[in-house]
Write a protein that holds these residues in place. Structure first.
Motif, PDB file in Angstrom:
ATOM      1  N   PHE A  86      26.437 -20.382 -38.553  1.00 32.08           N
ATOM      2  CA  PHE A  86      26.364 -19.151 -38.111  1.00 32.08           C
ATOM      3  C   PHE A  86      26.980 -19.323 -36.552  1.00 32.08           C
ATOM      4  O   PHE A  86      26.280 -19.705 -35.672  1.00 32.08           O
ATOM      5  N   THR A  87      28.172 -18.576 -36.335  1.00 29.66           N
ATOM      6  CA  THR A  87      28.858 -18.796 -35.150  1.00 29.66           C
ATOM      7  C   THR A  87      29.359 -17.429 -34.627  1.00 29.66           C
ATOM      8  O   THR A  87      30.055 -17.336 -33.543  1.00 29.66           O
ATOM      9  N   ASP A  88      29.043 -16.416 -35.387  1.00 31.50           N
ATOM     10  CA  ASP A  88      29.048 -14.992 -34.823  1.00 31.50           C
ATOM     11  C   ASP A  88      28.071 -14.054 -35.273  1.00 31.50           C
ATOM     12  O   ASP A  88      27.150 -14.437 -35.781  1.00 31.50           O
ATOM     13  N   PHE A  89      28.527 -12.724 -35.316  1.00 29.57           N
ATOM     14  CA  PHE A  89      27.634 -11.715 -35.534  1.00 29.57           C
ATOM     15  C   PHE A  89      27.623 -11.141 -36.934  1.00 29.57           C
ATOM     16  O   PHE A  89      27.057 -10.002 -37.384  1.00 29.57           O
ATOM     17  N   THR A 145      17.691 -14.342 -33.306  1.00 30.19           N
ATOM     18  CA  THR A 145      16.764 -13.991 -34.422  1.00 30.19           C
ATOM     19  C   THR A 145      17.328 -14.297 -35.722  1.00 30.19           C
ATOM     20  O   THR A 145      18.693 -14.056 -35.915  1.00 30.19           O
ATOM     21  N   ALA A 146      16.282 -14.677 -36.744  1.00 29.13           N
ATOM     22  CA  ALA A 146      16.933 -15.077 -37.913  1.00 29.13           C
ATOM     23  C   ALA A 146      16.121 -14.232 -39.204  1.00 29.13           C
ATOM     24  O   ALA A 146      14.851 -14.162 -39.066  1.00 29.13           O
ATOM     25  N   THR A 147      16.963 -13.702 -39.822  1.00 26.30           N
ATOM     26  CA  THR A 147      16.324 -12.965 -41.127  1.00 26.30           C
ATOM     27  C   THR A 147      17.199 -13.265 -42.364  1.00 26.30           C
ATOM     28  O   THR A 147      18.385 -13.488 -42.381  1.00 26.30           O
ATOM     29  N   GLY A 178      22.672 -13.650 -35.915  1.00 29.04           N
ATOM     30  CA  GLY A 178      23.762 -13.455 -34.923  1.00 29.04           C
ATOM     31  C   GLY A 178      23.980 -14.282 -33.771  1.00 29.04           C
ATOM     32  O   GLY A 178      22.961 -14.843 -32.979  1.00 29.04           O
ATOM     33  N   ASN A 179      25.029 -14.898 -33.708  1.00 28.62           N
ATOM     34  CA  ASN A 179      25.169 -16.160 -32.722  1.00 28.62           C
ATOM     35  C   ASN A 179      26.592 -16.120 -32.129  1.00 28.62           C
ATOM     36  O   ASN A 179      27.488 -15.600 -32.585  1.00 28.62           O
ATOM     37  N   VAL A 180      26.710 -16.667 -30.735  1.00 28.12           N
ATOM     38  CA  VAL A 180      27.857 -16.751 -30.155  1.00 28.12           C
ATOM     39  C   VAL A 180      28.134 -18.116 -29.910  1.00 28.12           C
ATOM     40  O   VAL A 180      27.259 -19.004 -29.399  1.00 28.12           O
ATOM     41  N   VAL A 181      29.335 -18.473 -30.118  1.00 32.41           N
ATOM     42  CA  VAL A 181      29.813 -19.990 -29.843  1.00 32.41           C
ATOM     43  C   VAL A 181      31.255 -19.989 -29.218  1.00 32.41           C
ATOM     44  O   VAL A 181      32.017 -19.219 -29.797  1.00 32.41           O
ATOM     45  N   ASN A 182      31.445 -20.353 -28.167  1.00 35.07           N
ATOM     46  CA  ASN A 182      32.161 -20.511 -27.362  1.00 35.07           C
ATOM     47  C   ASN A 182      32.441 -21.415 -26.307  1.00 35.07           C
ATOM     48  O   ASN A 182      31.395 -22.561 -26.471  1.00 35.07           O
ATOM     49  N   SER A 183      33.064 -21.783 -25.022  1.00 34.89           N
ATOM     50  CA  SER A 183      32.960 -22.921 -24.383  1.00 34.89           C
ATOM     51  C   SER A 183      31.804 -22.913 -23.550  1.00 34.89           C
ATOM     52  O   SER A 183      31.399 -24.271 -23.055  1.00 34.89           O
ATOM     53  N   THR A 184      31.115 -21.903 -23.305  1.00 34.11           N
ATOM     54  CA  THR A 184      29.762 -21.999 -22.711  1.00 34.11           C
ATOM     55  C   THR A 184      28.494 -22.066 -23.506  1.00 34.11           C
ATOM     56  O   THR A 184      27.762 -23.124 -23.477  1.00 34.11           O
ATOM     57  N   VAL A 223      26.076 -24.743 -32.469  1.00 29.98           N
ATOM     58  CA  VAL A 223      26.229 -23.971 -34.040  1.00 29.98           C
ATOM     59  C   VAL A 223      24.984 -24.101 -34.858  1.00 29.98           C
ATOM     60  O   VAL A 223      24.272 -25.079 -34.988  1.00 29.98           O
ATOM     61  N   ILE A 224      24.562 -22.941 -35.265  1.00 33.39           N
ATOM     62  CA  ILE A 224      23.334 -22.857 -36.005  1.00 33.39           C
ATOM     63  C   ILE A 224      23.624 -23.054 -37.626  1.00 33.39           C
ATOM     64  O   ILE A 224      24.702 -22.331 -38.227  1.00 33.39           O
TER      65      ILE A 224
END
Length: 590
Positions: A64-67, A104-106, A154-160, A164-165
């Motif tokens: 999960f690396t995005d929404f 949040t995970a569903t 929904g997750n955000v993965v970037n340089s900050t 990674v879930i």
């Protein structure tokens, strides 16, 4: 007077008719986690009946690396029949080292929620992994049909934000046997959401609704609503907020700190679902929750509302709107709900009506009072109090093949909160003591005979002590102490004879102190320690005890079974030691 505190969002990134046919389930041994920095909880897993389950993998190795949602397809198992003794969801999650918020995970199938929780935050040195389970036996009707599902994290993965879930999930179906009969599960499941595959709905204020018009079968004899409402965004720390008129004075979020889910049918109040003050792993101080998160943080339990008094009304063939709102919502709560119905197998048409509903004239409006005092120097001391207690009765009858069944749901739902403040040039202290409690009785009668009675008492205490101290050089310390508890007692009776009772008690205590330089940069933390104690017991001799302690992010103590017979955990396979709901009237065996 201190400026507004540093952000708290995160400083880094079946029925009982067969109870006596069951056997005890001995909890599986767990590897001693002392010395571990990985997620460690005292929660029990779902107990299992005898036999080998059929396994259906929902997904495996997803990241999960995005929404975007992660879709999957579901096909019922073969070789285990279509009416199971038990169905269990197992899911495993992880997140890589680095910086990442809790998310949040569903999990969903056919619009129905299968799992709701949040994720553990990682650190630069620890890539946490964790396991969750949910008893889905009551959702067997949904699982008999093929369908589409999806995982939503929904997750955000970037340089900050680099974490990674990942995750995998499967369903285990335990076949019925003489020692583990097929569960008396609901005959149909109806999600309230509009997404055919499944997703939550955002409730931004008290008027927002999760609602759906449902045309149900004409022979409904019992109905229940499983409700999840999860605080998000500005509402994440609702339990620390104050009424708007005090917000500027005490430097807190406004909107008040009373939240409660309201259930309605065709606009008529039909029930109440208390809101648990879940604290996520990035909440207040992330070190508080490493390696042991707060109560139910990774795996929420739904609250089950008994709508059986409305069974006759719901069976009239007309569409009926079932809705959930959150009183006090202030941007926003994520909500989902599923309607579980039992049908009369011997009658095509059930009729009936509501006889009494005293919840109608009791709006969820709390009483607010304060003892705040501001002295000549602008220093503030005193309390803000918020209280609401409602006692109500909802009663209706349904003409069934068993005769005219009167069902009465009687509840007292109470909320009491005191927030004490000490605010001056060097100190900002807020001490919150909150208690949500429910005393509920669902009773079914035929004529003068009470043929089924389920009573339940719930208690959700929360104590939060937050102190900010500023030094002469402008550096400051943030000390936090948190106490959470989830307590539940349930009792099933038939003809005034207690057939079964059970108690669940889950407590988490945690403390930590953060240190910042004058520029607001985190420099260190100290004194982190936490403890979780989980206890379950029932009238059949079932016993589960587990305790976890941690210091400086490392598990320092772990005890399992202490206080149970032979110092071993042993519970019946059909019990609910995790606190998950059951249908009280399932004792009727219809």
């Amino acid at each position: 007077m201190l400026p507004k505190r540093f952000t708290r969002r995160g400083l880094v990134c079946a029925g009982l008719s067969f109870v006596f046919a069951g056997s005890a389930f001995n909890a599986a041994a767990v590897t001693d986690p002392i010395g571990s920095t990985n997620v460690t909880v005292a929660d029990p897993t779902v107990p299992r009946p005898p036999g080998t389950p059929c396994v259906v993998q929902l997904f495996s190795g997803l990241t999960f690396t995005d929404f975007n949602t992660r879709p999957y397809t579901y096909t019922p198992p073969t070789g285990c029949g279509t009416h199971w003794a038990k169905v269990v969801l197992e899911a495993d999650f992880s997140v890589t080292v680095g910086r990442q918020y809790d998310r949040t995970a569903t999990l969903w199938l056919g619009g129905v929620n299968l799992y709701f929780g949040t994720t553990q935050e990682p650190s630069a040195a620890v890539a946490p992994s964790w396991h969750v389970e949910r008893d889905l036996t009551d959702y067997s009707a949904l699982l008999r049909q093929a369908g589409n599902g999806q995982a939503v994290i929904g997750n955000v993965v970037n340089s900050t934000y680099t974490g990674v879930i990942g995750g995998s999930a499967r369903l285990l179906f335990y076949p019925a046997s003489p020692g583990a009969p097929a569960a008396k599960a609901p005959d149909a499941i109806y999600p309230l959401g509009s997404d055919a595959v499944g997703n939550t709905v955002a409730l931004g204020n008290s008027d927002s609704q999760l609602a759906k018009a449902l045309s149900l079968p004409r022979n409904v004899e019992r109905a229940y609503l499983d409700v999840f409402v999860q605080s998000q965004n500005a509402d994440e720390f609702w339990y620390t907020c104050v009424p708007d008129q005090y917000a500027a004075q005490v430097q807190e979020c406004g909107g008040g700190n009373f939240r409660e889910a309201e259930v309605s049918i065709d606009g008529q109040p039909a029930g109440v679902a208390p809101v648990y003050p879940w604290i996520y792993t990035g909440g207040i101080d992330p070190y508080l929750w490493r390696p042991t998160p707060g109560v139910q943080t990774l795996n929420f339990m739904p609250y089950r509302v008994d709508l059986t008094p409305f069974a006759g009304v719901l069976s009239d063939g007309a569409p009926h709107q079932v809705a959930v709102s959150v009183a006090g919502a202030n941007n926003y709560f994520s909500a989902t709900a599923s309607l579980l119905v039992y049908l009369d197998p011997h009658l095509k048409q059930v009729s009936g009506q509501i006889e009494r509903n005293t919840l109608v004239d009791q709006p969820p409006t709390p009483t607010i009072s304060d003892s705040l005092v501001t002295d000549a120097s602008g220093n503030i001391t005193g309390d803000i109090n918020t209280e609401l207690s409602r006692h109500f009765i909802i009663q209706g009858y349904a003409n069934t093949s068993h005769g005219r069944v009167h069902t009465k749901v009687e509840q007292t739902v109470s909320f009491a909160d005191t927030q004490g403040f000490t605010i001056n040039a060097t100190t900002y202290r807020q001490v919150s003591d909150q208690l949500t409690s429910v005393d509920s009785v669902s009773q079914s009668s035929v004529g003068a005979f009470v043929i089924g009675r389920y009573s339940e008492q719930l208690s959700y205490p929360l104590h939060l002590d937050f102190t900010q101290q500023v030094a002469a050089d402008g550096s400051f310390a943030l000390a936090t102490v948190v106490h959470q508890n989830y307590a539940k007692h349930g009792q099933h009776q038939l003809f005034d004879i207690t057939l079964y009772s059970a108690d669940v008690n889950n407590t988490v205590d945690s403390a930590d102190t953060l240190y910042f330089d004058a520029s607001g940069h985190l420099t260190s933390h100290t004194g982190q320690h936490s403890a979780q104690a989980f206890a379950f017991s029932d009238s059949l001799g079932g016993c589960y005890r587990r305790n976890v302690t941690a210091q400086s992010g490392v598990v320092t103590g772990y005890a399992s079974g202490s206080g149970c017979r032979n110092n071993q955990n042993s519970v019946s396979w059909f019990s609910h030691p995790d606190g998950s709901p059951d249908s009280g009237n399932a004792v009727l065996g219809w």
